[in-house]
Motif scaffolding. Structure first.
Motif, PDB file in Angstrom:
ATOM      1  N   GLN A 130       9.793 -23.862   9.449  1.00 37.46           N
ATOM      2  CA  GLN A 130       9.152 -22.531   8.769  1.00 37.46           C
ATOM      3  C   GLN A 130       7.838 -22.987   8.054  1.00 37.46           C
ATOM      4  OE1 GLN A 130      12.656 -21.082   6.745  1.00 37.46           O
ATOM      5  NE2 GLN A 130      13.268 -19.742   8.559  1.00 37.46           N
ATOM      6  N   GLU A 131       7.942 -23.914   7.314  1.00 44.13           N
ATOM      7  CA  GLU A 131       6.904 -24.483   6.180  1.00 44.13           C
ATOM      8  C   GLU A 131       5.467 -24.664   7.181  1.00 44.13           C
ATOM      9  OE1 GLU A 131       8.225 -27.428   3.959  1.00 44.13           O
ATOM     10  OE2 GLU A 131       9.651 -25.985   2.611  1.00 44.13           O
ATOM     11  N   ALA A 146       4.636 -23.222   9.822  1.00 43.77           N
ATOM     12  CA  ALA A 146       3.782 -21.776  10.043  1.00 43.77           C
ATOM     13  C   ALA A 146       3.085 -21.887  11.339  1.00 43.77           C
ATOM     14  CB  ALA A 146       3.130 -21.258   8.915  1.00 43.77           C
ATOM     15  N   ASN A 195      13.750 -25.005   7.378  1.00 45.27           N
ATOM     16  CA  ASN A 195      12.727 -24.876   6.297  1.00 45.27           C
ATOM     17  C   ASN A 195      11.415 -26.048   6.732  1.00 45.27           C
ATOM     18  OD1 ASN A 195      14.440 -23.401   4.919  1.00 45.27           O
ATOM     19  ND2 ASN A 195      15.333 -25.164   3.565  1.00 45.27           N
TER      20      ASN A 195
END
Length: 316
Positions: free
Chosen positions: A135-136, A138, A132
């Motif tokens: 992914q955060e 980006a 996570n």
């Protein structure tokens, strides 16, 4: 008293019996009454097992000493050792790297500069949310793969290989044990080789603490003796490799278990006569978190796999 008895047993009967058994299984001369030229395999193996036994005893003694200093009772200390091993095993199953992963990605980005690349982060559903966090962030050059079946270190490596798009692959851990600063020199050498393998045991490489370095170096000598490998480090797992190398390797026979996959991978690559070059690398220290600490379990697994490879035949 128990530690004293275990020390005597580990320093005499166990190494001798193991050396005899292995040498007889593979047709080598064995016996303490023979000279070096007649039974050098036996003496090399016996010495290697002695070193490993000394490492195990040292590890156990240090732990017991620590518990004694804390003022614990003997019975509690024995139970505490069991609890410690169970806790370490839980750490090894989680692969939590949230404190390391973004720093590692940044270090890789700095090391590779303008080279085209993609980073694959393979996560076995870490409870700390490692995936996570990535992914955060980006990042366009980072792809996250969440695995939900057959969790395991080697299986994660295999998943990354299967999903990679490039012709040149880098296999490295996310805890800074593998230094991103070594990547430019390794990628330069891959132009004329099939595999570039980082080694802690050639000039310029290194590992701390000393007892781990001695144990690891001794076990690598053990691997070389039984398989006739020409490499110096079969356990580090920091590799740059052409994706085409996996076309002739049956990955299902390699990628299972923990770090023992590296022993199998380098064995089969040498069997297939791929061109492998080693470069020096210093074993790095993780920034945070816990690595796999189950020394006894890993030693058993690595020994078992090495003997299995030796039965398949030496590397020519």
């Amino acid at each position: 008293f128990g530690l004293f008895i275990a020390s005597i047993f580990s320093a005499t009967i166990l190494p001798l019996a193991t050396a005899f058994y292995v040498c007889e299984a593979f047709g080598f001369e064995a016996g303490i009454d023979k000279d070096w030229n007649e039974a050098k395999e036996f003496y090399v193996l016996y010495t290697g097992i002695l070193i490993l036994s000394a490492g195990i005893i040292f590890f156990f003694a240090m732990f017991m000493t620590q518990r004694t200093q804390e003022g614990a009772e003997l019975l509690w200390r024995v139970k505490g050792f069991k609890l410690y091993m169970e806790t370490a095993e839980k750490y090894s199953e989680r692969f939590n790297e949230k404190e390391n992963i973004l720093s590692l990605i940044s270090a890789i980005e700095k090391a590779l500069e303008d080279r085209p690349y993609e980073i694959l982060v393979v996560d076995d559903q870490s409870p700390d949310g490692t995936a996570n966090i990535v992914q955060e962030a980006a990042l366009t050059f980072v792809r996250v793969i969440m695995r939900t079946q057959e969790p395991g270190y080697a299986k994660s490596i295999d998943c990354g290989i299967e999903n990679a798009k490039g012709k040149i692959l880098v296999l490295m851990d996310s805890d800074f044990n593998h230094n991103p600063k070594d990547l430019p020199s390794m990628l330069k050498l891959i132009a004329e080789n099939d595999v570039v393998s980082a080694s802690r045991f050639i000039r310029g490489g290194g590992m701390t603490p000393l007892w781990r370095s001695l144990c690891s170096h001794g076990f690598n000598k053990f691997i070389c003796r039984l398989t006739a490998s020409k490499l110096t480090d079969h356990l580090f797992g920091f590799l740059v490799i052409r994706s085409s190398c996996f076309l002739q390797c049956q990955r299902e026979k390699i990628f299972y278990g923990f770090g023992d996959y590296t022993i199998r991978l380098l064995y089969y690559l040498q069997k297939k006569s791929y061109k492998i070059v080693e470069v020096p690398s210093v074993y790095g220290q993780r920034l945070s978190g816990h690595g796999n600490q189950d020394f006894i379990k890993n030693l058993y697994s690595y020994t078992k796999e090495t003997l299995a490879l030796a039965r398949q035949g030496k590397i020519e």
